[in-house]
Design an enzyme around this catalytic site. Structure first.
Site, mmCIF file in Angstrom:
data_model
loop_
_atom_site.group_PDB
_atom_site.id
_atom_site.type_symbol
_atom_site.label_atom_id
_atom_site.label_comp_id
_atom_site.label_asym_id
_atom_site.label_seq_id
_atom_site.Cartn_x
_atom_site.Cartn_y
_atom_site.Cartn_z
ATOM 1 N N GLU A 1 10.293 2.483 -10.800
ATOM 2 C CA GLU A 1 11.264 2.628 -11.683
ATOM 3 C C GLU A 1 12.169 1.484 -11.771
ATOM 4 O O GLU A 1 13.052 1.262 -12.479
ATOM 5 C CB GLU A 1 11.964 3.779 -11.613
ATOM 6 C CG GLU A 1 11.411 5.293 -11.971
ATOM 7 C CD GLU A 1 12.205 6.544 -11.519
ATOM 8 O OE1 GLU A 1 12.924 6.308 -10.556
ATOM 9 O OE2 GLU A 1 11.840 7.605 -12.139
ATOM 10 N N GLU B 1 -3.176 11.220 6.120
ATOM 11 C CA GLU B 1 -1.961 10.988 6.831
ATOM 12 C C GLU B 1 -1.847 11.056 8.390
ATOM 13 O O GLU B 1 -1.062 10.737 9.179
ATOM 14 C CB GLU B 1 -0.723 12.071 6.253
ATOM 15 C CG GLU B 1 -1.091 13.453 6.716
ATOM 16 C CD GLU B 1 -0.087 14.579 6.358
ATOM 17 O OE1 GLU B 1 0.462 15.130 7.037
ATOM 18 O OE2 GLU B 1 -0.202 14.789 4.947
#
Length: 272
Positions: A81, A112
């Site tokens: 953004e 992960e």
């Protein structure tokens, strides 16, 4: 010091399947109201981080978000953004998620759990001492994030962590530990809820405050936003009308000619 995993503690609510839709929504909202208060307590650490990020970016540094699952997705979201909102290059804030872009939509098994992978990915970006690495993990125990923070700190890179458990492993690896203790989740262990909401709030605070400090906002407006659709062109045009007293047609022409509200304003005033 004992590590308490609050994110895995039982919900304060039970028999959820017996509740009405209204009861569920009221109780979720009741829990969500705790998030802003938890974030408020973390402001001193967030302030310390932003104050150190700004001069690094002014010297050519970048921000890297590291996370897995929801935490990783939120980092990528915030990074994505920055270009349209503040007109900055997409290389300034970079979100890395365990498992790569595939993991944005689909879980990547055991990605992960790789302690080395995060640092390997950072090295591919030629990371250096001007950069900042922010690890995001609600539990504070994600190996992908821990490894990245540990190696980054060894190489003199500013590190920070965002977690929902006190004194977590990632907090111990980071120079600046941001801990927002939101308490047990409404659905036990579902950290996409309050923890995710709090992470989004903190990421908004970090990048918005940083961009304002870097001069990417004037007054209260996004004067450097990308003109990527008609809504934003119209918004920019109206900013110029308010700022320069032009009619809509002239303001729109000036905006499209120069490509941003700031550039259009500077050019107009230089000619005036």
């Amino acid at each position: 010091m004992t590590f308490i995993k609050i994110t895995e503690q039982p919900s304060l609510y039970d028999d959820l399947e017996k509740k009405s839709v209204h009861e569920l929504l009221v109780d979720i909202n009741k829990e969500d109201q705790k998030v802003a208060l938890a974030v408020e307590k973390a402001i001193p650490a967030i302030e310390k981080l932003v104050s150190q990020i700004v001069p690094r970016i002014e010297q050519g540094g970048r921000i890297f978000y590291m996370g897995a699952g929801t935490s990783g997705r939120l980092g990528v979201l915030d990074a994505s953004e920055i270009p349209p909102t503040f007109g900055m290059p997409n290389t300034l804030v970079i979100g890395l998620i365990a498992g790569g872009d595939t993991a944005l939509r689909n879980p990547v098994e055991k990605a992960e759990d790789n302690m080395e992978r995060g640092w390997e990915e950072l090295k591919a970006y030629n990371i250096n001492e001007k950069d900042t690495v922010i690890g995001i993990a609600a539990s504070g125990t994600t190996p992908y994030v821990i490894g990245a923070l540990r190696e980054s700190r060894k190489h003199g890179i500013l590190t920070a962590s965002i977690s929902s458990n006190p004194d977590s492993p990632i907090a111990q690896e980071a120079e600046i530990a941001i801990e927002m203790i939101v308490g047990p989740e409404f659905v036990t262990g579902s950290s996409r809820m309050k923890s995710g909401t709090g992470q989004k709030m903190i990421l908004n605070m970090i990048t918005t405050a940083t961009m304002i400090q870097l001069g990417r906002v004037k007054g209260n407006r996004m004067v450097n936003m990308q003109l990527s659709n008609e809504k934003l062109v119209d918004r920019g045009t109206r900013m110029l009308i308010d700022e320069l007293g032009l009619d809509y047609e002239e303001a729109n022409r000036l905006l499209l000619l120069h490509g941003s509200v700031k550039k259009a304003t500077d050019a107009y005033r230089a000619e005036d």
